[in-house]
Design an enzyme around this catalytic site. Structure first.
Site, PDB file in Angstrom:
ATOM      1  N   HIS B  57       4.271   3.431   1.480  1.00  0.00           N
ATOM      2  CA  HIS B  57       5.714   3.697   1.581  1.00  0.00           C
ATOM      3  C   HIS B  57       5.988   4.917   2.456  1.00  0.00           C
ATOM      4  CE1 HIS B  57       5.969   0.811  -1.613  1.00  0.00           C
ATOM      5  NE2 HIS B  57       5.316   1.581  -2.458  1.00  0.00           N
ATOM      6  N   HIS B 219       7.533  -3.561  -2.753  1.00  0.00           N
ATOM      7  CA  HIS B 219       6.189  -4.131  -2.708  1.00  0.00           C
ATOM      8  C   HIS B 219       6.262  -5.612  -2.399  1.00  0.00           C
ATOM      9  CE1 HIS B 219       6.363  -0.867  -5.724  1.00  0.00           C
ATOM     10  NE2 HIS B 219       5.358  -0.415  -5.009  1.00  0.00           N
TER      11      HIS B 219
END
Lengths: 357, 357
Positions: B57, B219
């Site tokens: 991320h 995700h």
């Protein structure tokens, strides 16, 4: 084609409208002709720096308009040169009486149009100089370029010359500085994937699931070699050693000669990097590559520089001169001196680059 | 799979090595257990802020370690929770005697491990509080989550709480502030493409050339609806109106209660945004989307907010909480007040976020 867009023909204008809405304290956008300029008052006596080129490389150039960097940017359509009237209008808007430096990436359309704008502006009494950036060592000539292409060093030149202008350098000094940054900057890139220009709707080029393009241009121009995917350490070695051992450092660029009142060819010669040199290492994402991967490139790059006795004293890492959603990266190494370091560290406040303020 | 990596199993460690090499003045990395912490000396009496979660991320969280933001970050493997021993070791490293706030995104693995680390740290005499971020209004429960997922508001909480800690807020005050940011922050995302986790080597999910996923998780968790590609204006309308009209604002989160010495359920209720509210508008790139497209989203978002009487007084635009090379974006709207604005504007100096210093 899946993109976050409305009509392809509105892409650049609507994106600029978004920028203008987001950063009203920093920039304003003029349409017809299109250019982006500082929202803050003109500073009389300050040299104005203008750059521009095709869109699709954001944040360059419009994201770099503001204190400590550009005074204006002229965005063309995606991967298409802006026109002389944009460049002229921008020059008129930001001229503070101390003259204008056009920073021009070496693509034939950009070069031609900025030359024309230079002449138009001069005919209207605005003093303009014009410095080409031609730092891409991958290929000698390319799809849209005679000589070496202009890539990552452009970002560094805009930062450094912008700081110099802010500090009161005069036009000749800023132009000389820009020439030096270009002379000492070398770049090479690599692509894992193509990008898709909205107006075209299909990828600019095709790469199979296992291929990469070494020496890619920022418009998807062919590079040195199409080869199979390698480890990032191997790719970084190829890019870095190509830059360090560059033998294309002797070339000529066209510049306006104020004394002679004509365009002249200036010879640029900068021998390869040497042990002990202090450098700025710039690892640029082409837009679609995760930041974590960009740091993998930096990791190997810093190891190689250490082995070669090159001291990385400054760095820049992330998406600065992109090619839409292309996956890949480029490395730029810029030889530094005390003056360049001081200017690099100066404060900057633009939509996409801010520190010290 | 084409990526700029060496062995997939070395991806996270080598990327952190690259970060450490690039930002030695700002951060240090400890391995086994892995955490990133400030290179600058510990400030006695300052509350320390720690966050963490799966890697992939970036720049969140490691890129946000530094003055005015995090004291430490605990990166797990890609999309995999870090372990309690990482969180405990980080807490021991950065504890300045004033306690630790763990900022935790609401994913079951993260929640469980940060709870365990909270108890371990407390048993070693370190005062720790633990605030969950659960701002994703797309779905009620998800693949790795009970309740709402934690997404974009995490970035805003790290900035605001980091500033507060720097300014001498005590642990209870920083925790209360973090709870308020989470309460007032709402997000929703959209994906055009999947990403590929290096260790897996194939895309997390499949989308056809014409499909998008509305309400995507960071995700790649399924969202609300898989639908055909729409104009960016239509997509932005769906995201923005979903956020403004959110009806999932009543929920409970688990927090450690210091007085009772046990975990308790805290009820969170924050009615929808209202005309006249001042907001921070955050348009986040999922990683692979060009910046020019992100500004197209901001353009429409700002128009809708104006129509709805919401005043955007601050904004944040770019890749901050990404999902590797996923193409897409998320919108986060945070209701502001004077205190939040003041803290938002405070200086920050981290690898990926710097202003005012």
């Amino acid at each position: 084609m899946k993109k976050l867009i409305n009509k392809p023909e509105d892409f650049v204008r609507e994106s600029l409208q978004g920028m203008a809405a987001a950063h009203a304290d920093l920039i304003k956008v003029n349409y017809d002709p299109t250019f982006v300029y500082r929202a803050t008052p003109l500073i009389p006596g300050k040299v104005a720096i203008i750059s521009g080129g095709g869109s699709g490389h954001e944040p360059m150039h419009a994201g770099f308009v503001g204190h400590g960097m550009l005074d204006a940017a002229c965005p063309g359509e995606v991967f298409t040169s802006p026109t002389p009237d944009q460049m002229l209008a921008a020059a008129k808007q930001v001229d503070g009486g101390a003259g204008i430096l056009y920073i021009v990436k070496n693509y034939s359309g950009d070069v031609m149009n900025f030359e024309m704008a230079t002449e138009l502006a001069r005919s209207e009494g605005i003093r303009v100089l014009n410095i080409l950036i031609d730092d891409d060592i991958a290929v000698k000539d390319s799809l849209y370029t005679q000589g070496r292409r202009g890539v990552g060093t452009t970002v560094l030149a805009e930062k450094i010359c912008g700081a110099a202008a802010e500090q009161g350098y005069d036009l000749s000094q800023v132009a000389e500085l820009c020439r030096r940054v270009n002379l000492h900057g070398r770049s090479m890139g690599i692509a894992l994937t193509s990008c898709t220009v909205p107006a075209k709707g299909t990828p600019t080029f095709e790469l199979s699931d296992r291929e990469i393009e070494l020496g890619i241009g920022i418009h998807g121009e062919p590079g040195r070699e199409r080869t199979y995917i390698k480890l990032v350490d191997e790719i970084t070695e190829i890019l870095t050693h190509s830059i360090i051992e560059d033998v294309s450092y002797r070339r000529t660029v066209r510049e306006w000669d104020e004394n002679q009142g004509e365009w002249i060819d200036v010879e640029l010669i900068d021998p390869p990097l040497q042990k002990g040199d202090r450098i700025l290492a710039f690892v640029n994402s082409m837009g679609g590559t995760p930041l974590a991967e960009v740091y993998l490139v930096y990791r190997k790059l810093s190891q190689i520089c250490e082995q070669q006795g090159l001291q990385i004293v400054r760095n820049l890492i992330g998406p600065y001169i992109t090619s839409l959603e292309m996956q890949g990266c480029s490395i730029t190494l810029l030889k530094l001196d005390d003056e360049l370091i001081r200017l690099w560290d100066a404060p900057v406040k633009t939509p996409s680059w801010r520190w010290g303020i």
